[in-house]
Design a protein around this motif. Structure first.
Motif, PDB file in Angstrom:
ATOM      1  N   ASP A  76       0.900  -1.154  -0.064  1.00 17.98           N
ATOM      2  CA  ASP A  76       0.154  -0.084  -0.010  1.00 17.98           C
ATOM      3  C   ASP A  76       0.956   1.365   0.081  1.00 17.98           C
ATOM      4  OD1 ASP A  76      -2.237  -1.655  -0.020  1.00 17.98           O
ATOM      5  OD2 ASP A  76      -2.708  -1.193   2.107  1.00 17.98           O
ATOM      6  N   ALA A  77       1.758   1.342   0.738  1.00 16.49           N
ATOM      7  CA  ALA A  77       2.836   2.304   0.889  1.00 16.49           C
ATOM      8  C   ALA A  77       3.587   2.609  -0.406  1.00 16.49           C
ATOM      9  CB  ALA A  77       3.961   2.274   2.040  1.00 16.49           C
ATOM     10  N   LEU A  78       3.963   1.475  -1.061  1.00 12.47           N
ATOM     11  CA  LEU A  78       4.511   1.591  -2.306  1.00 12.47           C
ATOM     12  C   LEU A  78       3.610   2.278  -3.513  1.00 12.47           C
ATOM     13  CD1 LEU A  78       6.611  -1.500  -2.479  1.00 12.47           C
ATOM     14  CD2 LEU A  78       7.606   0.630  -2.558  1.00 12.47           C
ATOM     15  N   ALA A  79       2.245   1.588  -3.469  1.00 14.96           N
ATOM     16  CA  ALA A  79       1.328   2.073  -4.461  1.00 14.96           C
ATOM     17  C   ALA A  79       1.107   3.652  -4.475  1.00 14.96           C
ATOM     18  CB  ALA A  79       0.131   1.313  -4.093  1.00 14.96           C
ATOM     19  N   HIS A  80       1.016   4.081  -2.821  1.00 17.67           N
ATOM     20  CA  HIS A  80       0.804   5.509  -2.652  1.00 17.67           C
ATOM     21  C   HIS A  80       1.973   6.249  -2.801  1.00 17.67           C
ATOM     22  CE1 HIS A  80       0.507   9.397  -0.011  1.00 17.67           C
ATOM     23  NE2 HIS A  80      -0.817   9.045  -0.325  1.00 17.67           N
ATOM     24  N   ALA A  81       3.094   6.016  -2.755  1.00 12.72           N
ATOM     25  CA  ALA A  81       4.301   6.597  -3.292  1.00 12.72           C
ATOM     26  C   ALA A  81       4.371   6.614  -4.877  1.00 12.72           C
ATOM     27  CB  ALA A  81       5.840   5.882  -2.687  1.00 12.72           C
ATOM     28  N   LEU A  82       3.829   5.862  -5.551  1.00 11.78           N
ATOM     29  CA  LEU A  82       4.090   5.669  -7.073  1.00 11.78           C
ATOM     30  C   LEU A  82       2.974   6.584  -7.378  1.00 11.78           C
ATOM     31  CD1 LEU A  82       4.579   2.031  -7.822  1.00 11.78           C
ATOM     32  CD2 LEU A  82       6.316   3.874  -7.968  1.00 11.78           C
ATOM     33  N   GLU A  83       1.942   7.086  -6.628  1.00 10.46           N
ATOM     34  CA  GLU A  83       0.797   7.981  -7.318  1.00 10.46           C
ATOM     35  C   GLU A  83       1.388   9.136  -7.023  1.00 10.46           C
ATOM     36  OE1 GLU A  83      -2.484   6.763  -4.781  1.00 10.46           O
ATOM     37  OE2 GLU A  83      -2.964   4.884  -6.098  1.00 10.46           O
ATOM     38  N   SER A  84       2.027   9.632  -5.830  1.00 15.99           N
ATOM     39  CA  SER A  84       2.484  11.061  -5.734  1.00 15.99           C
ATOM     40  C   SER A  84       3.603  11.239  -6.610  1.00 15.99           C
ATOM     41  CB  SER A  84       2.929  10.894  -4.296  1.00 15.99           C
ATOM     42  OG  SER A  84       2.169  10.618  -3.335  1.00 15.99           O
TER      43      SER A  84
END
Length: 70
Positions: free
Chosen positions: A62-70
């Motif tokens: 989840d953290a990786l996905a969120h970081a990629l979205e930013s």
């Protein structure tokens, strides 16, 4: 990381890897955390802590996905 390198036969590898992964999460390094958790699951699947790692892996994903979205 030091303990894993200096004391490879301590029998505490799984615990050290879990703590390493948790530390990376707290330091906002989800990729490094993921590698530590993947390693504990791969090298110590019989470990009771391995079951816990599945939850942590979801958190890391989840953290990786969120970081990629930013």
């Amino acid at each position: 990381e030091y303990c894993l390198q200096e004391f490879p036969d301590s029998g505490l590898d799984a615990e050290a890897l879990v703590l390493l992964g948790e530390t990376h999460l707290m330091m906002k390094q989800p990729s490094r955390a993921r590698r530590a958790f993947d390693r504990v699951l791969r090298e110590h699947p019989e470990s009771a802590r391995a079951e816990i790692e599945f939850v942590w892996l979801e958190t890391v994903d989840d953290a990786l996905a969120h970081a990629l979205e930013s």
